[in-house]
Write a protein that holds these residues in place. Structure first.
Motif, PDB file in Angstrom:
ATOM      1  N   MET A   1      64.324   7.561  31.979  1.00 31.89           N
ATOM      2  CA  MET A   1      63.067   7.559  32.509  1.00 31.89           C
ATOM      3  C   MET A   1      63.331   9.537  33.037  1.00 31.89           C
ATOM      4  O   MET A   1      62.196   9.843  32.865  1.00 31.89           O
ATOM      5  CB  MET A   1      62.391   7.000  34.110  1.00 31.89           C
ATOM      6  CG  MET A   1      61.948   7.211  34.376  1.00 31.89           C
ATOM      7  SD  MET A   1      60.311   6.134  35.940  1.00 31.89           S
ATOM      8  CE  MET A   1      61.042   5.026  35.096  1.00 31.89           C
ATOM      9  N   TRP A  25      62.753   1.467  41.302  1.00 36.62           N
ATOM     10  CA  TRP A  25      62.632   0.786  39.368  1.00 36.62           C
ATOM     11  C   TRP A  25      64.448  -0.200  39.305  1.00 36.62           C
ATOM     12  O   TRP A  25      64.199  -0.809  38.116  1.00 36.62           O
ATOM     13  CB  TRP A  25      61.842   1.637  39.023  1.00 36.62           C
ATOM     14  CG  TRP A  25      62.810   2.924  38.545  1.00 36.62           C
ATOM     15  CD1 TRP A  25      64.689   3.496  37.578  1.00 36.62           C
ATOM     16  CD2 TRP A  25      62.466   4.073  38.928  1.00 36.62           C
ATOM     17  NE1 TRP A  25      64.646   4.626  37.889  1.00 36.62           N
ATOM     18  CE2 TRP A  25      63.586   5.254  38.181  1.00 36.62           C
ATOM     19  CE3 TRP A  25      61.804   4.871  39.332  1.00 36.62           C
ATOM     20  CZ2 TRP A  25      63.459   6.550  38.726  1.00 36.62           C
ATOM     21  CZ3 TRP A  25      61.595   6.214  39.380  1.00 36.62           C
ATOM     22  CH2 TRP A  25      62.911   6.921  39.104  1.00 36.62           C
ATOM     23  N   SER A  31      60.649  -8.858  36.991  1.00 39.10           N
ATOM     24  CA  SER A  31      59.414  -8.135  36.333  1.00 39.10           C
ATOM     25  C   SER A  31      58.728  -9.892  37.033  1.00 39.10           C
ATOM     26  O   SER A  31      58.857 -10.063  36.670  1.00 39.10           O
ATOM     27  CB  SER A  31      59.745  -8.634  35.220  1.00 39.10           C
ATOM     28  OG  SER A  31      58.659  -8.071  34.508  1.00 39.10           O
ATOM     29  N   ASN A 158      60.619   5.823  23.680  1.00 39.27           N
ATOM     30  CA  ASN A 158      60.029   7.009  25.055  1.00 39.27           C
ATOM     31  C   ASN A 158      59.533   8.307  23.912  1.00 39.27           C
ATOM     32  O   ASN A 158      60.172   9.794  24.638  1.00 39.27           O
ATOM     33  CB  ASN A 158      61.608   7.544  25.774  1.00 39.27           C
ATOM     34  CG  ASN A 158      61.612   6.253  27.323  1.00 39.27           C
ATOM     35  OD1 ASN A 158      60.787   5.701  27.501  1.00 39.27           O
ATOM     36  ND2 ASN A 158      62.964   6.130  26.850  1.00 39.27           N
ATOM     37  N   SER A 196      54.049   0.713  26.457  1.00 40.19           N
ATOM     38  CA  SER A 196      55.445   0.447  27.222  1.00 40.19           C
ATOM     39  C   SER A 196      56.637   1.409  26.447  1.00 40.19           C
ATOM     40  O   SER A 196      56.150   2.156  25.639  1.00 40.19           O
ATOM     41  CB  SER A 196      56.781  -1.042  26.520  1.00 40.19           C
ATOM     42  OG  SER A 196      56.425  -0.938  25.897  1.00 40.19           O
ATOM     43  N   ASN A 197      57.322   1.772  26.827  1.00 43.65           N
ATOM     44  CA  ASN A 197      58.525   2.732  26.432  1.00 43.65           C
ATOM     45  C   ASN A 197      57.878   4.090  26.147  1.00 43.65           C
ATOM     46  O   ASN A 197      58.650   4.385  25.196  1.00 43.65           O
ATOM     47  CB  ASN A 197      58.995   2.525  25.552  1.00 43.65           C
ATOM     48  CG  ASN A 197      59.806   0.676  26.398  1.00 43.65           C
ATOM     49  OD1 ASN A 197      60.121   0.652  27.288  1.00 43.65           O
ATOM     50  ND2 ASN A 197      60.077  -0.399  25.809  1.00 43.65           N
ATOM     51  N   GLN A 219      54.231  -0.289  31.119  1.00 48.19           N
ATOM     52  CA  GLN A 219      55.896  -1.367  32.035  1.00 48.19           C
ATOM     53  C   GLN A 219      56.624   0.229  30.699  1.00 48.19           C
ATOM     54  O   GLN A 219      56.582   0.314  29.794  1.00 48.19           O
ATOM     55  CB  GLN A 219      56.131  -2.792  31.349  1.00 48.19           C
ATOM     56  CG  GLN A 219      57.274  -2.710  32.131  1.00 48.19           C
ATOM     57  CD  GLN A 219      57.488  -4.551  31.414  1.00 48.19           C
ATOM     58  OE1 GLN A 219      57.397  -4.815  29.864  1.00 48.19           O
ATOM     59  NE2 GLN A 219      57.603  -5.418  32.409  1.00 48.19           N
ATOM     60  N   ASN A 220      56.843   0.480  31.709  1.00 46.91           N
ATOM     61  CA  ASN A 220      58.880   1.701  32.001  1.00 46.91           C
ATOM     62  C   ASN A 220      57.623   2.757  31.372  1.00 46.91           C
ATOM     63  O   ASN A 220      57.779   3.571  29.953  1.00 46.91           O
ATOM     64  CB  ASN A 220      59.623   1.141  30.581  1.00 46.91           C
ATOM     65  CG  ASN A 220      60.297   2.009  30.594  1.00 46.91           C
ATOM     66  OD1 ASN A 220      60.790   2.540  31.431  1.00 46.91           O
ATOM     67  ND2 ASN A 220      61.038   1.803  29.643  1.00 46.91           N
ATOM     68  N   THR A 222      56.524   6.880  32.145  1.00 44.30           N
ATOM     69  CA  THR A 222      56.452   8.075  32.066  1.00 44.30           C
ATOM     70  C   THR A 222      54.872   8.479  32.385  1.00 44.30           C
ATOM     71  O   THR A 222      54.537   8.868  30.490  1.00 44.30           O
ATOM     72  CB  THR A 222      57.049   9.140  31.663  1.00 44.30           C
ATOM     73  OG1 THR A 222      58.194   8.638  32.185  1.00 44.30           O
ATOM     74  CG2 THR A 222      57.307  10.407  32.667  1.00 44.30           C
ATOM     75  N   ASP A 247      57.136  -0.184  36.845  1.00 43.21           N
ATOM     76  CA  ASP A 247      58.473   0.216  36.139  1.00 43.21           C
ATOM     77  C   ASP A 247      58.223   1.112  35.999  1.00 43.21           C
ATOM     78  O   ASP A 247      58.139   1.797  34.981  1.00 43.21           O
ATOM     79  CB  ASP A 247      59.438  -0.713  35.614  1.00 43.21           C
ATOM     80  CG  ASP A 247      60.215  -1.589  35.788  1.00 43.21           C
ATOM     81  OD1 ASP A 247      60.210  -0.714  37.441  1.00 43.21           O
ATOM     82  OD2 ASP A 247      60.470  -2.195  35.532  1.00 43.21           O
ATOM     83  N   CYS A 248      57.142   2.658  36.409  1.00 45.92           N
ATOM     84  CA  CYS A 248      55.906   3.917  36.364  1.00 45.92           C
ATOM     85  C   CYS A 248      56.850   4.844  36.790  1.00 45.92           C
ATOM     86  O   CYS A 248      57.120   5.079  38.165  1.00 45.92           O
ATOM     87  CB  CYS A 248      54.963   3.223  35.948  1.00 45.92           C
ATOM     88  SG  CYS A 248      54.299   2.200  34.511  1.00 45.92           S
TER      89      CYS A 248
END
Length: 465
Positions: A1, A25, A31, A158, A196-197, A219-220, A222, A247-248
């Motif tokens: 991240m 996180w 979770s 990502n 996500s991701n 989830q996850n 940015t 988890d952001c």
């Protein structure tokens, strides 16, 4: 991240870690979303390059996205399919998703939004809003759009979705827009959604907007935009249920998360509430707005909200409820725990006189019902005002329960309260008079409820617990 933060943001976050310890996180491995992977293994997969796309950041690839998704639709009843976006910069206008689809954006891939407004078609306003949010009439369609879908996954290693929103921000500031700006991702009337991701950058307007949706996991993720970018909300669940955000990291020019459910008479008439929403392990900053907001468009109702382990720094407000006469609807059964705040102007803000109305047809006698808001286990350093809690005259916000709250406050008037009532215990600095009564078994405080359910996507053969 960390690789997605700019130098200033990374320095700020490191300072926060020195003050408060581990990032949220990694505090807990459990979770609340009950989701550990990015989706099911689709039996069919194609690359966007197979449809003539060129990842040079200059070639317009809208037609390639449309053709690829049209082709993949033939596999919808065969286990679904994946559209793979490889390394490169893939410039495109708005495109539509289909059911049983995974959009997978590779580590070094970027989807870039076109800077030509003609590449973002104009669509009808949402029925719960009655018009575009910024202007009467229609609105530009989001970069990634879907309606009436099931089993949709937007994920990657990502990879990045960049809306290149600065041109839209300039049009907004110069008041030269003809229609409301587009979101980055908007899914309407859809269910079983995973996002996500990924990294989202520079959205023209709100970043992720599930509206009339069910079973949504974010989830996850940015989300980054300049702190002075207008209305670049992070994640806005709107008239949606069973939503889990976990988890952001979000740093934008407006609310990091805003829970909504329609605007005045349109939201009241549409009557589609937002309910059973979990926000877990969120970190971020916003110098203009709130870490988490409810409203101001909440006319369809908001309830069963669970917030746990969040950290906001260098921000305007921590948590806020925004509403006004004419909104109607309700906000109730909200539980917030495990909050770390640092360098904030206001930790808690309730505003009963917030925001404009869509038109002159709203009913000024439609009063919102705000009740059973429980906030506990909050610590804060360098806070200007602990709480500015303003209800509506003749429409008191009730059963506000604050406990185990310790704030290092600079103001000589740490609490400003009107038209609210409730209970408190172990609050420092001393709470305002309407909330002085001690919490007791008859306080009607909302506690961590049994009816809040873990969110699991049904497309994996699981169900709500």
């Amino acid at each position: 991240m960390f690789m997605f933060l700019n130098c200033q943001q990374l320095v700020a976050l490191i300072l926060e870690l020195l003050l408060f310890g581990k990032p949220l996180w990694v505090v807990s491995s459990s979770s609340l979303c009950k989701e550990t992977s990015s989706g099911i293994d689709r039996p069919h997969s194609v690359s966007i390059t197979e449809f003539g796309a060129v990842g040079d950041g200059l070639t317009m690839n809208t037609k390639a996205f449309e053709n690829a998704i049209f082709y993949l639709n033939s596999f919808a009843d065969k286990g679904g399919a994946q559209l793979f976006i490889p390394k490169g910069q893939w410039l495109t206008g708005s495109f539509m998703l289909i059911s049983h689809l995974t959009l997978h954006i590779d580590k070094d891939a970027q989807i870039l939004g076109s800077t030509n407004s003609n590449d973002w078609p104009v669509i009808d306003p949402l029925p719960s809003y009655g018009r575009g949010r910024e202007l009467p009439g229609g609105r530009h369609r989001s970069l990634i759009y879907g309606c009436n879908l099931t089993d949709v996954i937007i994920t990657g290693d990502n990879g990045t979705i960049d809306g290149q929103g600065s041109v839209w921000w300039n049009w907004f500031r110069s008041e030269t827009l003809n229609y409301t700006r587009p979101h980055m991702v908007e899914l309407i009337d859809s269910k079983d959604v995973i996002i996500s991701n990924l990294t989202f950058r520079n959205s023209p307007f709100w970043n992720i907007h599930p509206v009339y949706c069910s079973q949504v996991i974010v989830q996850n993720v940015t989300i980054i935009a300049p702190l002075d970018s207008p209305n670049t909300d992070g994640i806005d669940p709107d008239s949606s249920d069973d939503v889990c955000i976990e988890d952001c990291y979000i740093s934008t020019g407006d609310d990091l998360i805003a829970i909504k459910s329609g605007w005045d008479e349109y939201g009241i008439s549409y009557a589609h509430p937002s309910t059973n929403i979990i926000i877990h392990r969120l970190v971020g900053q916003t110098t203009s707005s709130s870490g988490i907001a409810i409203g101001s468009e909440m006319s369809g109702g908001v309830s069963q909200i669970h917030v746990e382990d969040v950290h906001f720094f260098n921000s305007n407000r921590g948590f806020s409820i925004k509403t006004s006469r004419g909104r109607g609807g309700y906000v109730r059964n909200v539980f917030i725990t495990g909050v770390i705040l640092s360098n904030l102007k206001v930790a808690l803000k309730f505003n009963g006189n917030y925001g404009e109305h869509p038109d002159e047809s709203y009913d000024p006698d439609a009063l919102p019902s705000i009740e059973k808001i429980s906030i506990q286990n909050v610590t804060g350093k360098n806070i200007k005002v602990a709480g500015h809690l303003e209800g509506i005259e003749g429409d008191t916000f009730k059963h506000i329960c604050l406990s185990d709250i310790t704030l290092d406050v600079r103001s000589k008037s740490p609490w400003i309260c009107s038209n609210v009532e409730g209970f408190s215990e172990m609050v420092s600095p001393d709470i305002c008079k309407p909330l002085e009564p001690k919490i007791n078994p008859d306080s009607k405080c909302y506690q961590m409820s049994n009816h809040l359910r873990s969110i699991r996507p049904r497309n994996k053969g699981t169900s709500l617990q």
